[in-house]
Enzyme design. Sequence first.
Site, PDB file in Angstrom:
ATOM      1  N   ASP A  32       0.750  -1.369   0.057  1.00 25.56           N
ATOM      2  CA  ASP A  32       0.093  -0.006  -0.116  1.00 25.56           C
ATOM      3  C   ASP A  32       0.781   1.377  -0.070  1.00 25.56           C
ATOM      4  OD1 ASP A  32      -1.996  -1.770   0.468  1.00 25.56           O
ATOM      5  OD2 ASP A  32      -2.108  -1.749   2.479  1.00 25.56           O
ATOM      6  N   GLU A 239     -11.592   0.276  -2.848  1.00 17.34           N
ATOM      7  CA  GLU A 239     -10.833   0.862  -2.052  1.00 17.34           C
ATOM      8  C   GLU A 239      -9.532   1.656  -2.823  1.00 17.34           C
ATOM      9  OE1 GLU A 239      -9.543  -2.701   0.201  1.00 17.34           O
ATOM     10  OE2 GLU A 239      -8.432  -3.438  -1.614  1.00 17.34           O
TER      11      GLU A 239
HETATM   12  O1  FUB Z   1      -3.255  -3.751   3.411  1.00 16.37           O
HETATM   13  C1  FUB Z   1      -4.484  -3.707   3.842  1.00 16.37           C
HETATM   14  C2  FUB Z   1      -5.572  -3.408   2.916  1.00 16.37           C
HETATM   15  O2  FUB Z   1      -5.351  -4.209   1.639  1.00 16.37           O
HETATM   16  C3  FUB Z   1      -5.497  -2.039   2.255  1.00 16.37           C
HETATM   17  O3  FUB Z   1      -6.099  -0.871   3.259  1.00 16.37           O
HETATM   18  C4  FUB Z   1      -6.098  -2.196   0.935  1.00 16.37           C
HETATM   19  O4  FUB Z   1      -6.038  -1.120   0.097  1.00 16.37           O
HETATM   20  C5  FUB Z   1      -5.548  -3.482   0.701  1.00 16.37           C
HETATM   21  O5  FUB Z   1      -4.429  -3.044  -0.161  1.00 16.37           O
END
Ligand code: FUB
Length: 340
Positions: A32, A239
Site C-alpha cells: 500500500d 478501495e
Molecule cells: O493492506 C490492507 C488493505 O489491503 C489495504 O488497506 C487495502 O487497500 C488493501 O491493499
Amino acid sequence: HEQQDTKNAEQKGLDEYGSKSLPLVSNIYTADPSAHVFDGKLYIYPSHDYEAGIPQNDNGDHFAMRDYHILSMDEAGGDVTEHGVALSVDDVPWAGRQMWAPDAASKNGQYYLYFPLKDQQDIFRIGVAKSGSPVGPFIPEPEPMAGSFSMDPAVFEDDDQQHYLFFGGIWGGQLQRWTKDEYSQQDDYPADDAPALMPKAVKLADDMLSMDGNPQDIMILDESGEPIKQGDLDRRFFEAAWVHKYQGNYYLSYSTGDTHKIVYAMSENLMGPYTFKGVVLDPVIGWTNHHSIAEFQGKWYLFYHDSTLSKGQTHLRSVKMAELEYNDDGTIVPYQAYYP
Ligand code: FUB
C-alpha cells in the site's frame, strides 16, 4: 534512471513471475505505498505486512499489521532506506487491530501520518499522528479523527496548499456499513444497477488533525455521464483512492478490489465529478492491488505492490516503483508490471 534500468534488466528472467521491478526493500514485507516528495526527497508510507497466522477471509482479517515503517530515497533507482518503526499499534490509545494503508502530509515543517485502524469496537477509524520528521517517530492523537470512518486515507495537497482527505473502501473496509450516516452491523450494498458506493473526500482543517465539514461522495461517471454502477465490477470503486494533478487535470485512481485492477478517472475539479478513463495497472501477483502516483525529479512514477517476493502469499507483499507515462491527451499509458 540508468540504475533503475539496470535493476530491471537484472530482474528479467530471474523471477518466476516475470516481474519488471524489484521490491524496494526485502528485509520486511511492505504494501500500500503512498509516495510523497518532501524537501526534494522521496518518502514512501507503506503498510508493514507480517505473518500473523490468521486464516484468510473476505473481511481481510489476515491483514493484521501492527506498525508502520517508512522508506526514503534520494534518487529514483538509488538506495532505499528503511527507517524502522515510525508508529506502533501499542502507541495508539484507542487501538483495536489492523493498521492498514496509511498516507502522510506536510505543513509548516510538521509531518502528519494518517492511518486507518479498527477501534476497540472493531470499527475502522482514521487516526492522525504528528512528527517533526517525515520518517517519525510519530505521536498519535489520543482519539481518532472526529467523524472518521472506513479506511485507506489519501491526502492531496492542492496548488493553494489546501489539503484534502480522500478515503473509503468496501468489504473489509466497511464503507457499506455507513450508508445511513452511522455504523451498522449489517452490510448495505446498492443493487447492481444502482450507482456504486463512491469514495469520500473532505477538506482538512488548518490544524491538519480534523475535518473541515462533512465528507462528501466523489462521483465517478461513465462516458455517458451516468454514475458507475455497483455491478460494474471492472470499474466500480472498491478501495485505495489516490489523487494527483497532471497538467491542470485531477486524476482519481483506485482499486477495483475483487477484479484486482488499478483504474482511473479524470476531472477538472478536485471534488469531481470524475469521468472514468481506463486501467493504470492490471492485476498483480496477490489478491490486492494498491498504488500511488507521484512526480519525482521531473518524472512521474507509479508505486504499487505485489506478492512475488513471498511467492504469491496475498498478505505478504512488497512495494515496487516504475516510471509512469502519459499520452499526449493526458490519458495514462497502462503500466505492464510483468514481462509477457
Ligand atoms: O493492506 C490492507 C488493505 O489491503 C489495504 O488497506 C487495502 O487497500 C488493501 O491493499
